[in-house]
Design a protein around this motif. Structure first.
Motif, mmCIF file in Angstrom:
data_model
loop_
_atom_site.group_PDB
_atom_site.id
_atom_site.type_symbol
_atom_site.label_atom_id
_atom_site.label_comp_id
_atom_site.label_asym_id
_atom_site.label_seq_id
_atom_site.Cartn_x
_atom_site.Cartn_y
_atom_site.Cartn_z
ATOM 1 N N ASN A 156 45.438 84.030 -21.723
ATOM 2 C CA ASN A 156 44.810 85.307 -22.079
ATOM 3 C C ASN A 156 45.763 86.478 -21.851
ATOM 4 O O ASN A 156 45.757 87.453 -22.606
ATOM 5 C CB ASN A 156 43.517 85.510 -21.291
ATOM 6 C CG ASN A 156 42.407 84.613 -21.790
ATOM 7 O OD1 ASN A 156 42.446 84.107 -22.904
ATOM 8 N ND2 ASN A 156 41.411 84.394 -20.957
ATOM 9 N N ASP A 171 37.742 81.435 -22.713
ATOM 10 C CA ASP A 171 36.622 81.877 -21.876
ATOM 11 C C ASP A 171 36.626 81.284 -20.466
ATOM 12 O O ASP A 171 35.796 81.644 -19.654
ATOM 13 C CB ASP A 171 35.285 81.517 -22.548
ATOM 14 C CG ASP A 171 35.036 82.343 -23.788
ATOM 15 O OD1 ASP A 171 35.552 83.474 -23.860
ATOM 16 O OD2 ASP A 171 34.331 81.853 -24.682
ATOM 17 N N THR A 193 40.364 87.201 -29.291
ATOM 18 C CA THR A 193 39.556 86.048 -28.925
ATOM 19 C C THR A 193 40.382 85.199 -27.964
ATOM 20 O O THR A 193 41.374 84.593 -28.355
ATOM 21 C CB THR A 193 39.167 85.212 -30.161
ATOM 22 O OG1 THR A 193 38.458 86.051 -31.065
ATOM 23 C CG2 THR A 193 38.306 84.023 -29.761
ATOM 24 N N LYS A 201 39.907 90.975 -18.824
ATOM 25 C CA LYS A 201 38.795 90.786 -19.761
ATOM 26 C C LYS A 201 38.565 92.052 -20.592
ATOM 27 O O LYS A 201 38.332 91.977 -21.798
ATOM 28 C CB LYS A 201 37.526 90.421 -18.987
ATOM 29 C CG LYS A 201 36.357 90.068 -19.863
ATOM 30 C CD LYS A 201 35.181 89.595 -19.018
ATOM 31 C CE LYS A 201 34.009 89.233 -19.898
ATOM 32 N NZ LYS A 201 32.876 88.755 -19.124
#
Length: 194
Positions: free
Chosen positions: A161, A150, A147, A138
């Motif tokens: 991610n 989530d 971005t 994170k």
């Protein structure tokens, strides 16, 4: 060139953990997504062995959803094919966790351990920013203004991610995959070495 980014979620942390999710993203060398999925896996453990903290606070699915899915043995051929057909395998905190867990699960099910080289973005980023502190995925994403997805602690989202963070790290620090292959940045490892 084909890159594989993967992440695991575990139902228990004892004895290298028992996998309940194998999330992955396959891209080409320009990071165009070719395939993305998250295998939901029955960890085949007794009720008492579940990590109840993880069940209540980390995992995004109900325990029953995992139990009603196939076990690791079912997914092993696809996981093996994904890793062995990739030119580069990348993960976050793979050395500390995921590579050992994946190898332990192969042994538990009587399957051949999948030997592969991989790049671990966690030590890579720590070295690049000269940090002695642990750096979470994170934080890397936030530092690099990426971005991401989530839905953290979902193995598919975390694999995605990781791909975004890796692409951003290479861009920001003007690195290529080849730059990481000589071990200079302390990010390349072999499963058979751990």
């Amino acid at each position: 060139m084909k890159y594989l980014f993967y992440d695991l979620e575990k139902a228990t942390s004892k004895n290298c953990g028992k996998i309940c999710e194998f999330g992955y993203v396959v891209t080409d060398e320009k990071f165009n997504v070719l395939e993305r999925n998250n295998f939901i896996i029955n960890p085949s453990i007794e009720d008492k062995d579940w990590d109840w903290y993880a069940v209540k606070n980390v995992l995004k699915r109900n325990k029953s959803e995992y139990i009603n899915c196939p076990d690791f043995e079912y997914y092993y051929p696809k996981i093996e094919e994904l890793i062995e057909s990739s030119d580069c395998v990348v993960g976050y905190s793979v050395t500390d966790d995921d590579a050992k867990t994946l190898s332990a699960e192969c042994k538990r099910y009587g399957k051949s351990v999948i030997n592969y080289d991989y790049i671990d973005i966690k030590p890579l980023y720590k070295k690049l920013i000269n940090s002695k502190d642990s750096v979470g995925l994170k934080r890397i994403i936030q530092d690099l203004n990426v971005t991401g997805d989530d839905n953290v602690h979902n193995a598919g989202a975390d694999a995605y991610n990781t791909m975004l963070a890796f692409r951003a790290v290479l861009g920001k620090f003007k690195l290529s995959i080849e730059d990481l292959s000589d071990g200079k940045y302390g990010a390349k490892f072999r499963v058979r070495d751990i």
